[in-house]
Write a protein that holds these residues in place. Structure first.
Motif, PDB file in Angstrom:
ATOM      1  N   THR A  52     -19.842  92.110  25.609  1.00  0.00           N
ATOM      2  CA  THR A  52     -19.810  90.570  25.541  1.00  0.00           C
ATOM      3  C   THR A  52     -21.256  90.200  25.116  1.00  0.00           C
ATOM      4  O   THR A  52     -22.124  90.884  25.440  1.00  0.00           O
ATOM      5  CB  THR A  52     -18.988  90.133  26.651  1.00  0.00           C
ATOM      6  OG1 THR A  52     -19.968  90.471  27.860  1.00  0.00           O
ATOM      7  CG2 THR A  52     -17.703  90.504  27.183  1.00  0.00           C
ATOM      8  N   THR A  53     -21.390  88.988  24.519  1.00  0.00           N
ATOM      9  CA  THR A  53     -22.559  88.376  24.427  1.00  0.00           C
ATOM     10  C   THR A  53     -22.785  87.323  25.721  1.00  0.00           C
ATOM     11  O   THR A  53     -21.739  86.623  25.598  1.00  0.00           O
ATOM     12  CB  THR A  53     -22.542  87.499  23.182  1.00  0.00           C
ATOM     13  OG1 THR A  53     -21.998  88.333  22.144  1.00  0.00           O
ATOM     14  CG2 THR A  53     -24.089  87.430  22.635  1.00  0.00           C
ATOM     15  N   PRO A  54     -23.743  87.335  26.396  1.00  0.00           N
ATOM     16  CA  PRO A  54     -24.128  86.430  27.286  1.00  0.00           C
ATOM     17  C   PRO A  54     -24.404  85.067  26.800  1.00  0.00           C
ATOM     18  O   PRO A  54     -24.800  84.888  25.776  1.00  0.00           O
ATOM     19  CB  PRO A  54     -25.533  86.881  28.150  1.00  0.00           C
ATOM     20  CG  PRO A  54     -25.635  88.374  27.435  1.00  0.00           C
ATOM     21  CD  PRO A  54     -24.923  88.356  26.148  1.00  0.00           C
ATOM     22  N   LEU A  55     -23.590  83.891  27.121  1.00  0.00           N
ATOM     23  CA  LEU A  55     -23.719  82.560  26.599  1.00  0.00           C
ATOM     24  C   LEU A  55     -24.474  81.864  27.683  1.00  0.00           C
ATOM     25  O   LEU A  55     -24.571  82.197  28.595  1.00  0.00           O
ATOM     26  CB  LEU A  55     -22.352  81.855  26.478  1.00  0.00           C
ATOM     27  CG  LEU A  55     -21.317  82.773  25.675  1.00  0.00           C
ATOM     28  CD1 LEU A  55     -20.027  82.450  25.896  1.00  0.00           C
ATOM     29  CD2 LEU A  55     -21.785  82.744  24.157  1.00  0.00           C
ATOM     30  N   ARG A  56     -25.068  80.721  27.147  1.00  0.00           N
ATOM     31  CA  ARG A  56     -25.880  79.765  28.008  1.00  0.00           C
ATOM     32  C   ARG A  56     -25.001  78.602  28.233  1.00  0.00           C
ATOM     33  O   ARG A  56     -24.646  78.058  27.381  1.00  0.00           O
ATOM     34  CB  ARG A  56     -27.172  79.501  27.196  1.00  0.00           C
ATOM     35  CG  ARG A  56     -28.186  78.642  28.143  1.00  0.00           C
ATOM     36  CD  ARG A  56     -29.427  78.539  27.408  1.00  0.00           C
ATOM     37  NE  ARG A  56     -30.338  79.789  27.566  1.00  0.00           N
ATOM     38  CZ  ARG A  56     -30.919  79.840  28.571  1.00  0.00           C
ATOM     39  NH1 ARG A  56     -31.145  79.059  29.507  1.00  0.00           N
ATOM     40  NH2 ARG A  56     -31.715  80.952  28.597  1.00  0.00           N
ATOM     41  N   LEU A  57     -25.014  78.201  29.713  1.00  0.00           N
ATOM     42  CA  LEU A  57     -24.242  76.875  30.006  1.00  0.00           C
ATOM     43  C   LEU A  57     -25.151  75.829  30.098  1.00  0.00           C
ATOM     44  O   LEU A  57     -26.313  76.143  31.098  1.00  0.00           O
ATOM     45  CB  LEU A  57     -23.282  77.385  31.231  1.00  0.00           C
ATOM     46  CG  LEU A  57     -22.794  76.317  32.034  1.00  0.00           C
ATOM     47  CD1 LEU A  57     -21.820  75.445  31.068  1.00  0.00           C
ATOM     48  CD2 LEU A  57     -21.938  76.777  33.207  1.00  0.00           C
ATOM     49  N   LYS A  58     -25.018  74.765  29.341  1.00  0.00           N
ATOM     50  CA  LYS A  58     -26.103  73.926  29.404  1.00  0.00           C
ATOM     51  C   LYS A  58     -25.590  72.461  29.954  1.00  0.00           C
ATOM     52  O   LYS A  58     -24.389  72.016  29.884  1.00  0.00           O
ATOM     53  CB  LYS A  58     -26.589  73.692  28.028  1.00  0.00           C
ATOM     54  CG  LYS A  58     -27.099  74.953  27.421  1.00  0.00           C
ATOM     55  CD  LYS A  58     -27.596  74.939  26.155  1.00  0.00           C
ATOM     56  CE  LYS A  58     -29.253  74.539  26.186  1.00  0.00           C
ATOM     57  NZ  LYS A  58     -30.202  74.590  25.212  1.00  0.00           N
ATOM     58  N   LEU A  59     -26.195  71.947  31.057  1.00  0.00           N
ATOM     59  CA  LEU A  59     -25.800  70.752  31.675  1.00  0.00           C
ATOM     60  C   LEU A  59     -26.793  69.453  31.565  1.00  0.00           C
ATOM     61  O   LEU A  59     -27.976  69.853  31.707  1.00  0.00           O
ATOM     62  CB  LEU A  59     -25.825  70.966  33.064  1.00  0.00           C
ATOM     63  CG  LEU A  59     -24.912  72.313  33.621  1.00  0.00           C
ATOM     64  CD1 LEU A  59     -25.127  72.566  35.059  1.00  0.00           C
ATOM     65  CD2 LEU A  59     -23.521  71.859  33.257  1.00  0.00           C
ATOM     66  N   ASP A  60     -26.205  68.560  31.455  1.00  0.00           N
ATOM     67  CA  ASP A  60     -27.023  67.072  31.205  1.00  0.00           C
ATOM     68  C   ASP A  60     -26.485  66.314  32.348  1.00  0.00           C
ATOM     69  O   ASP A  60     -25.714  65.486  32.042  1.00  0.00           O
ATOM     70  CB  ASP A  60     -27.188  66.434  29.968  1.00  0.00           C
ATOM     71  CG  ASP A  60     -27.708  65.202  29.908  1.00  0.00           C
ATOM     72  OD1 ASP A  60     -28.398  64.645  30.668  1.00  0.00           O
ATOM     73  OD2 ASP A  60     -27.398  64.236  28.963  1.00  0.00           O
ATOM     74  N   PRO A  61     -26.960  66.480  33.840  1.00  0.00           N
ATOM     75  CA  PRO A  61     -26.220  65.710  34.726  1.00  0.00           C
ATOM     76  C   PRO A  61     -26.589  64.100  34.521  1.00  0.00           C
ATOM     77  O   PRO A  61     -27.723  63.805  34.324  1.00  0.00           O
ATOM     78  CB  PRO A  61     -26.734  66.163  35.891  1.00  0.00           C
ATOM     79  CG  PRO A  61     -27.815  67.230  35.611  1.00  0.00           C
ATOM     80  CD  PRO A  61     -28.144  67.050  34.183  1.00  0.00           C
ATOM     81  N   GLY A  62     -25.438  63.491  34.560  1.00  0.00           N
ATOM     82  CA  GLY A  62     -25.694  61.836  34.521  1.00  0.00           C
ATOM     83  C   GLY A  62     -25.078  61.167  35.830  1.00  0.00           C
ATOM     84  O   GLY A  62     -24.322  61.662  36.644  1.00  0.00           O
ATOM     85  N   SER A  63     -25.399  59.946  35.940  1.00  0.00           N
ATOM     86  CA  SER A  63     -24.888  59.510  37.313  1.00  0.00           C
ATOM     87  C   SER A  63     -23.072  59.073  36.912  1.00  0.00           C
ATOM     88  O   SER A  63     -22.290  59.112  38.012  1.00  0.00           O
ATOM     89  CB  SER A  63     -25.456  57.892  37.571  1.00  0.00           C
ATOM     90  OG  SER A  63     -25.356  57.143  36.552  1.00  0.00           O
TER      91      SER A  63
END
Ligand SMILES: [Zn+2]
Length: 451
Positions: A52-63
């Protein structure tokens, strides 16, 4: 359409596949649908050594809304995207309503009891419930996505602007002109500080220019405290006057007061950062200024999920986002524990049973109802509201359908504390071509079952 997530039969997450590949797996009987939202298949064999290819989980937290993107760093392909709408305000309102009911009951029934309100201690990492709910929403989806696809790292937008770069800009005066990224940090800071509007006429939605309150021509510096934002006409009209001479002494005063609100927003981001760190995955952080810079460099429009895909220094130079449709996720909670509803005066008017589930359904399940008899013949799909009588309401995209009998309903997705919206349903229609529901067989089956 986003990629389709795949598990093997032991629930080991594999590489997400193209929808065409997923369709072949389904038609050849090699896989079944495991979850509708996000759309996930489960293979009928175990693949313990499949790479498996490790994936990157990306987050832009907002209110209000948090953007989520799962990106393959090697290829730049966005494989999954979502936008989570939080319910912070709803929680705030519900707690206020509860407070009012309790206060009124105390007045009526226990007014001789001594007040004991200061007898609680808060844990060190305590956050107000409305903020806690936002944190919990994000962490829930991090955990869910880790179960469904091979996540190897997390990126999070931590703060709106990098105070370190900002300091540089303040100290050396011209640094922000020399370094592109630093310029973005200063701009983000100013947008936040001056409310994203022209400081002089208050106009919004037009290009804003960075403006020196005491002009350069009069010896004003490029320190952040001397900068504000102005629209083009105001900037020209002001010319070489100071803000005070231009008739805005308040601007000159506000320029000296630091930013307050940003700390409140940043507080939850830090709490999220600490909890993401506890997952054991490497967590990369980026500033909002960098996110914006990354997004502008790649010519992408501003949306929550694209912002998420652009978080951090690890962002691939080319992001493949074509045909990716974000899943619109709205937090709905899991109902409440209130057994006795009141009217607006706090008078008890309705009582609940201890049960949540009726005829095999629970409020919040997403169902498809194929009604074959009576006035409501048709197909309805949406979130269901259940009643003990077995007469349900369904919230469809066209509006609320009342009194649909339970025996016509087929569960598509069990209530999991979230509901899924428009673009997802459109996506769902695409997916239905892959997984035809045999309506006739289903109606026969449900007619036979005791409904
Ligand atoms: Zn203006």
């Amino acid at each position: 359409m986003s990629f389709v997530l795949v598990l093997d039969t032991t629930h080991r997450p594999l590489n997400p596949v193209h929808p065409g590949h997923a369709r072949r797996l389904l038609t050849q009987g090699k896989a079944a649908v495991w979850r509708r939202f996000p759309f996930t298949l489960i293979l009928n064999q175990s693949l313990p050594v499949a790479p498996t290819t490790p994936l990157r989980l990306k987050l832009d937290p907002g209110s209000r809304t948090t953007g989520v993107a799962v990106v393959n760093d090697a290829t730049g392909q966005v494989v999954f995207a979502a936008e989570i709408t939080h319910r912070g305000q709803q929680i705030h309102d519900a707690l206020l309503a509860r407070h009012a009911v309790r206060r009124s009951r105390r007045q009526r029934q226990t007014h001789y009891r001594p007040a004991r309100f200061a007898n609680r201690r808060r844990p060190a990492e305590w956050a107000p419930p409305s903020l806690e709910s936002r944190l919990a929403n994000v962490l829930t989806w991090v955990a869910r996505l880790r179960r469904l696809c091979p996540v190897g790292a997390i990126s999070q937008e931590l703060v709106r602007f990098d105070t370190q770069l900002l300091q540089d800009a303040e100290i050396s005066g011209v640094a922000y002109q020399q370094r592109e990224l630093a310029g973005y940090e200063v701009r983000e800071y100013l947008l936040e500080k001056w409310g994203r509007r022209c400081a002089y006429c208050g106009v919004t939605g037009v290009p804003l220019q960075i403006e020196n309150i005491v002009p350069r021509a009069r010896g004003g510096s490029n320190r952040v405290s001397n900068l504000t934002l102005a629209c083009c006409p105001c900037n020209c009209a002001k010319g070489s006057q100071t803000a005070e001479e231009f008739g805005h002494p308040a601007i000159q005063r506000q320029a000296k007061t630091p930013l307050k609100d940003a700390t409140a927003v940043n507080a939850t981001r830090w709490a999220l950062f600490h909890r993401l760190g506890a997952t054991g995955l490497p967590v990369e952080v980026g500033t909002g200024g960098r996110t914006k810079w990354n997004r502008t460099q790649r010519g992408l429009p501003k949306t929550h999920w694209l912002d998420a895909a652009c978080v951090g220094a690890s962002t691939p130079s080319r992001l493949l986002t074509r045909a990716i449709r974000p899943v619109q996720i709205t937090a709905t909670g899991h109902g409440n524990r209130q057994m006795c509803g009141t009217d607006r005066y706090g008078f008890p008017i309705r009582h609940r049973t201890r049960h949540k589930r009726f005829v095999g359904f629970q409020t919040g399940d997403i169902v498809r109802a194929v009604v074959t008899q009576g006035k409501k013949v048709g197909v309805y799909e949406g979130r269901v509201l259940v009643r003990a009588s077995g007469s349900f309401d369904i919230r469809t995209s066209a509006g609320r359908q009342t009194s649909i009998n339970a025996r016509y309903c087929l569960p598509l997705h069990r209530n999991d504390g979230y509901t899924y919206h428009a673009s997802t349903r459109a996506q769902q229609r695409d997916l239905e071509a892959m997984t035809p529901v045999n309506a006739a067989a289903f109606i026969g089956a449900s007619d036979a079952s005791p409904a």
